[in-house]
Structure formats: C-alpha cells, structure tokens
Write a protein that holds these residues in place. Structure first.
Motif, PDB file in Angstrom:
ATOM      1  N   SER A   1      93.464  59.617 127.398  1.00  0.00           N
ATOM      2  CA  SER A   1      93.252  59.916 128.806  1.00  0.00           C
ATOM      3  C   SER A   1      91.789  59.744 129.176  1.00  0.00           C
ATOM      4  N   ARG A   2      90.915  60.164 128.262  1.00  0.00           N
ATOM      5  CA  ARG A   2      89.473  60.029 128.506  1.00  0.00           C
ATOM      6  C   ARG A   2      89.079  58.546 128.560  1.00  0.00           C
ATOM      7  N   VAL A   3      89.612  57.739 127.661  1.00  0.00           N
ATOM      8  CA  VAL A   3      89.332  56.299 127.675  1.00  0.00           C
ATOM      9  C   VAL A   3      89.748  55.702 129.014  1.00  0.00           C
TER      10      VAL A   3
ATOM     11  N   ALA B   1      95.877  70.819 133.773  1.00  0.00           N
ATOM     12  CA  ALA B   1      96.657  70.754 135.011  1.00  0.00           C
ATOM     13  C   ALA B   1      95.791  70.262 136.167  1.00  0.00           C
ATOM     14  N   ALA B   2      94.520  70.692 136.185  1.00  0.00           N
ATOM     15  CA  ALA B   2      93.596  70.228 137.226  1.00  0.00           C
ATOM     16  C   ALA B   2      93.304  68.736 137.078  1.00  0.00           C
ATOM     17  N   ILE B   3      93.167  68.282 135.822  1.00  0.00           N
ATOM     18  CA  ILE B   3      92.959  66.844 135.583  1.00  0.00           C
ATOM     19  C   ILE B   3      94.147  66.052 136.108  1.00  0.00           C
TER      20      ILE B   3
ATOM     21  N   LEU C   1      90.011  80.535 131.881  1.00  0.00           N
ATOM     22  CA  LEU C   1      89.691  79.116 131.927  1.00  0.00           C
ATOM     23  C   LEU C   1      90.074  78.485 130.594  1.00  0.00           C
ATOM     24  N   GLY C   2      91.348  78.156 130.461  1.00  0.00           N
ATOM     25  CA  GLY C   2      91.855  77.590 129.223  1.00  0.00           C
ATOM     26  C   GLY C   2      92.166  76.118 129.363  1.00  0.00           C
ATOM     27  N   LYS C   3      92.555  75.521 128.250  1.00  0.00           N
ATOM     28  CA  LYS C   3      92.843  74.092 128.249  1.00  0.00           C
ATOM     29  C   LYS C   3      94.005  73.753 129.168  1.00  0.00           C
ATOM     30  N   GLN C   4      95.000  74.607 129.218  1.00  0.00           N
ATOM     31  CA  GLN C   4      96.171  74.330 130.040  1.00  0.00           C
ATOM     32  C   GLN C   4      95.808  74.242 131.514  1.00  0.00           C
ATOM     33  N   GLU C   5      94.946  75.171 131.973  1.00  0.00           N
ATOM     34  CA  GLU C   5      94.546  75.162 133.378  1.00  0.00           C
ATOM     35  C   GLU C   5      93.692  73.934 133.709  1.00  0.00           C
TER      36      GLU C   5
ATOM     37  N   SER D   1      87.489  66.268 132.025  1.00  0.00           N
ATOM     38  CA  SER D   1      87.795  65.842 130.658  1.00  0.00           C
ATOM     39  C   SER D   1      86.572  65.947 129.759  1.00  0.00           C
ATOM     40  N   GLU D   2      85.404  65.588 130.289  1.00  0.00           N
ATOM     41  CA  GLU D   2      84.168  65.683 129.508  1.00  0.00           C
ATOM     42  C   GLU D   2      83.848  67.132 129.178  1.00  0.00           C
ATOM     43  N   TRP D   3      84.040  68.017 130.145  1.00  0.00           N
ATOM     44  CA  TRP D   3      83.793  69.444 129.902  1.00  0.00           C
ATOM     45  C   TRP D   3      84.746  69.967 128.830  1.00  0.00           C
ATOM     46  N   LEU D   4      85.995  69.527 128.913  1.00  0.00           N
ATOM     47  CA  LEU D   4      87.003  69.989 127.969  1.00  0.00           C
ATOM     48  C   LEU D   4      86.661  69.559 126.546  1.00  0.00           C
TER      49      LEU D   4
END
Length: 626
Positions: A231-233, A195-197, A188-192, A213-216
């Motif tokens: 992206s979060r904004v 990609a889901a986002i 469960l890395g940032k890249q995965e 995004s919040e979890w990340l």
C-alpha cells in the motif's frame, strides 16, 4: 484442463501460428487467430524497436512485453472495493475474479440492496466503464480471488472518526491532528489509522493517505506486513512518482519484498504508461522466480489492447506455455478487442469458446457486447442480450436498473428507459439517478435529465461531485455552456470537492463551445491550485483541438504538460502533434528521433503524416529545383 482450440483451419485463415502445448493443456492458437483484424495487428512478427526480450526462460517471442492493467495484485490495506484508468476504450472497471452464478450474486446483493444508498459516494470517482489513466486507485484492483459480490459488499461506508477529524482540519499536519486526538482521550491504534487511510484512498486524498502510512510505519509498536508495504509503494508512486517508489522498495526488508510488492509497482508503471520501467519490473519478477499468473497476464493484455494490439498473441502464447488458465476477465478483454475492431463474428466466436470452457458471460461481458452491437448497427442482437440480462421480473432484480438504463438509451429506446425509470422513480437510489441522467442525456431529453437530478437533490441533501458529474457531462455533450457553468457554481456553493473528473467535464464543456483557450487556462489553473493530476483525456481534448487549428506552439505546449504530469508519450499524442505540423504546413524537425526516444512505432496513419512533415523528403519537384 481447459481447451480453446477449435478448427485447425482457423489459424490458417487468420495467419497466426503458435506452438502447441502439451496434451490436455489449453491451446490458445484459436484465440490468437480469432483476434487478428484486418490490419494484421496480431501477427507475431519481430519488431526492431524492442531490444529486450521477455519470457527468456519459457519461450522466445518477437518482442518485449509492455505494461498491463493497473492495480495492486493483492489487498494492500483493508479495501477490496472497486471503483474506476486508461484510455476511454477500456470497459473493465471491476476487478477480475472467479465466476459466480447470477443467483449467488443476487443473493448477496439482496442482503444489502436496501442500504445501497449508504454505499460510498466518492468525490471525483466515476461509474463510467471507460476511464482515464490516473482515475483508478490501484488499491481498488486488489484480491483476484474475491467474489465480485463480496467486493460490492465491501464498498459500504466504513466510518472513520479519525478521517473526519483530518477532513475538518485540512490545514493542520497529521502530527497535530494526532496530538489533538490523543488529548481527547481517544485510542490511536493501527486499526483506526488504517481505516483513515482507506477513507483517504476512497476520496483520492493520496497525499494524506501517504502521510498516515508513513506515520504508521515509524511506530515500532505496529507490525508492518507485506500488504502494508505494498500500500505504501502504491501511495508513493501516486504522490511522488515511480522513481521514489522504486527507491522505497529497495528499503523494504527482504522478507516482505514479495510478489505483491512488485505487482503493485508494476501496476503503477502501467498507470504512468512507462513501458520501459514496466518491462524491467516484469523481467525482475521473472528473475525472482515469481509464478506467472492470470492476473499478471491480464494486465499485459489490457495494455496491449490499448497500446499495441499486435502483442496480444505473445501474451496468449506465454499463457499457453506456462499453463495459465484464462479467467473471465481474460475473455472480456478479448471480446472487447474484437468488438473494437468491429469484428462481430470473431467476438461471437470467442464468446462461444468461453462458454465451451464453462464460463458464463457475466453482466459486464454482456454490456460490452451490447455496446459493440450498437456501434456495429446490430440493434436486434443488442436488444436480445438486454432482454436476457433483464430476466423475467425487473422489480425483483432492481439492482439491474442502473445497468440497463444507459444501455437502452444507447439503442435509442426512450420507451424502455421510461419504463425502467418508472420502477425506480418512487424511491430512487443514487446510482439509479446517475444512470437515468446519463440515459436521458444520450436520448437528448435534457429536461428529463434535469428532472431526475432535481429529484435526486431533493432526496439526498448532500451530493458529491460524483452525482453532479453526469448532468455536467450532459450539458457538455450538448454545448450548453451557460447551464454547465451554473451547475459548477452550485457545486462550489454546496462545498463539493472539484477534482479531475469534474475538470474533464469542464474541459469538454468549454471545448465543445469552441472556447479551447478557456479550457486550457482553466485546467492549468486547477492543476496549480489543487496539485492534482488531470485525466489523460482532458489534455488530449485540448491538444487535439489545437492540432486541428494548426497551432503548433500550443500543441507542443500540451505535449510538454502531459509529460510534466507524468504521462508517457503515446502514439495518439504524436498523431495530434504531427497533425498540427501538417495543418500548419510546417516541417517537423527531429520528430522521428523524438518518437524513437519514446519507443513509439508509427502505425500506417502516423507514417503517412510523418512523410508530409519530413523536412528532407525528396520529391520530383525538389529534384528539379536542386
């Protein structure tokens, strides 16, 4: 550098005077003059309705700028795709970018042409050039430096196992999906997660994308960069509103609070049509010494084209003073504006100016010109451009079929539509089928449209609502309510996600059949069940039909619902509202104060309507009675 000046008498004829720039710098007076229409909407006269002046450090202009084109200013994740917001007169669904030759684009298209059917088929996204306000994800307006062909390439499916896991378990929280994911021994890395986002964004699942995004961001082991914050904004603005997004910006570390963040927020102010907030953001960007870019100016031009055309000259003046070079997208906006005013000569003059600056009209620009020539009755000129677009051998340029089909249909050229469809018929691609359905619908050849849909359904077993939508609109345009309902039922049986674009087609279906109340209740039910924002046009179709009836109560109700959904008031809404009072022969108390509170300046037509519903107006008869 770049010059737009032509003849000095052009300005005198059009009545627009702009200051000249330094030698060698572009002169935008000509464009301002060319853009003026019969109503003199481009004259830069002061407006008392605006109290805040923009561009204070560069040039004094007559009024504040309002909002511009929605979209993130730079890539805020992993997506550089383009898909489809604002009123249905906006013909620009692709991101602005540097001009590339048709050969270069074609070369890149050939690289993936055989796999076109694997391109993302997003539910609830439309290929229409003219889209409603919230239909475009701001993430899809990214990276102004990207090659248009590269942006098409990036639209290929990006498989995300994590996204599939989220979709399979829609009722579970993100944390539980992640826990199960880790239990299965998957990384469960940032890249995965990113990609889901991206996959969630493409399917307009903004709530889920925000949760990811919040979890990340909470995970300290992952570095959050400016584009992640942007992206979060964007997601917060879409899901929770502008105020929440603005509050979040204040919490972003100053080192990451750069231009991308503010341009992203500005874009969402435009989506919400919040003029006041957009002006504040633009001025904030100037206060922070961010450079005035063509991207930002184009945003303003697009919104002015929609809402306040007389301010276009102000933006062009700013571009001149700041030595901002017009892009291909800038010219597309100006060409479309002239076309909308039915000034074909002026449109052609801007095209010539564009060519003189070394910019060649691309397919989008040519398609815009074709539409305006058709609406202006200049069919020969429209057909000439279509032949130029087609080139010599359409079989070698197969990707053009999807563009040409609806354009030939708008000319009523059934034989040309049949000829082009014959090229695609043996092995049609998804987008070709969609275009053919639209084309046959315009030609009122319903059976042919249905035949294309059936062929598409046979080849592609699992269709999204994006592929159902064109046929549903054909039924709506031809008041075929029964067939439309059957098609929607079929969508439900096949597990299609029905979202705002399908709602819009259903609203049109009911409204055209005279069942306005049914359209109203259906839309309200859809909003309550799905917690999604309908398109601006969906509300307006219902509101305008209530208005024609003189149904003040329901017209006011739709006005309030639009405000509750996040749509700021516009002239068009007030026109419908005042017309309801006119039709009901009832006075509209306080209507001018309401317009003033929303910074709405009545145009000539609305001013005439207001006079008719003024409860305190004086007439010769009222004077006698008094």
């Amino acid at each position: 550098m770049w010059a737009l000046r032509r003849a000095s008498n052009s300005l005198k004829l059009q009545g627009v005077r702009l200051a000249t720039g330094r030698a060698g710098c572009v002169k935008l007076e000509t464009i301002c003059g060319q853009l003026e229409v019969n109503t003199n909407i481009y004259k830069t006269t002061p407006s008392a309705a605006y109290s805040t002046s923009l561009f204070p450090r560069t040039v004094t202009v007559s009024s504040k700028l309002c909002t511009g084109m929605h979209g993130l200013s730079s890539q805020a994740g992993t997506d550089t795709s383009s898909s489809s917001e604002d009123d249905s007169d906006d013909a620009f669904s692709e991101l602005e970018g540097p001009v590339v030759s048709s050969d270069a684009v074609q070369g890149k298209r050939n690289a993936f042409e055989g796999n076109e059917d694997e391109l993302v088929s997003d539910p609830d996204l439309s290929d229409d050039d003219f889209m409603e306000e919230d239909s475009r994800d701001a993430l899809e307006m990214l990276d102004t430096e990207a090659d248009p062909a590269d942006k098409l390439l990036t639209r290929k499916k990006v498989p995300s196992e994590l996204f599939n896991a989220i979709v399979k378990d829609p009722n579970s929280s993100i944390e539980s999906v992640f826990s199960k994911w880790v239990e299965e021994g998957k990384e469960l890395g940032k890249q995965e997660v990113t990609a889901a986002i991206l996959s969630c964004r493409r399917r307009r699942m903004f709530g889920r994308a925000l949760q990811l995004s919040e979890w990340l961001e909470k995970k300290d082991e992952f570095d959050f960069v400016e584009r992640d914050y942007a992206s979060r904004v964007d997601l917060i603005a879409k899901v929770r509103g502008l105020q929440s997004a603005e509050n979040y910006i204040d919490k972003i570390p100053k080192s990451f609070r750069g231009e991308v963040i503010y341009r992203t927020f500005l874009a969402n102010c435009v989506i919400a049509s919040n003029i006041k907030k957009a002006e504040e953001v633009f001025n904030k960007m100037r206060d922070l010494d961010f450079e005035v870019t063509a991207f930002a100016c184009n945003q303003l031009l697009l919104l002015y084209k929609r809402l306040d055309k007389k301010k276009i000259a102000d933006v062009l003046l700013l571009m001149e003073k700041q030595n901002v070079k017009p892009t291909l997208f800038t010219y597309m906006l100006l060409i479309d504006t002239k076309g909308l005013s039915n000034d074909m000569t002026g449109m052609e003059e801007i095209v010539e100016t564009m060519k003189a600056e070394g910019l060649v009209p691309d397919l989008t620009t040519q398609a815009i010109m074709v539409r305006h020539y058709v609406s202006g009755g200049l069919h020969e000129k429209a057909e000439s451009i279509l032949k130029e677009m087609e080139g010599g051998n359409l079989k070698e340029h197969r990707w053009l079929c999807r563009v040409l089909l609806p354009l030939y249909a708008s000319l009523g050229k059934a034989d040309e539509v049949a000829r082009i469809w014959e090229i695609c018929k043996s092995s049609p691609r998804l987008y070709e089928c969609v275009s053919a359905i639209e084309a046959y619908g315009k030609l009122k050849q319903i059976e042919q449209a249905e035949a294309v849909f059936n062929k598409m359904q046979q080849k592609y077993k699992k269709l999204s609502s994006r592929q159902y939508s064109p046929l549903l609109r054909v039924y709506a345009n031809h008041k075929m309510l029964s067939k439309g309902k059957d098609l929607v039922r079929k969508m439900g049986e096949n597990g299609c996600r029905v979202g705002p674009h399908i709602w819009d087609a259903m609203v049109k279906l009911y409204v055209e059949a005279g069942e306005v109340e049914k359209a109203d209740s259906m839309l309200q039910k859809a909003v309550l069940q799905n917690k999604m924002k309908p398109l601006f046009n969906s509300y307006m179709m219902i509101m305008e039909h209530y208005s024609k009836r003189g149904d003040v109560h329901n017209t006011e109700k739709m006005f309030v619902r639009m405000r509750q959904s996040g749509y700021m008031a516009r002239t068009r809404q007030f026109q419908a509202l005042v017309q309801a009072y006119v039709a009901a022969k009832a006075p509209a108390y306080g209507i001018r104060e309401r317009m003033k509170a929303d910074n709405i300046i009545p145009n000539k037509a609305l001013a005439a309507q207001l006079a008719r519903v003024d409860a305190f107006r004086r007439t010769a008869v009222s004077d006698l009675l008094d």
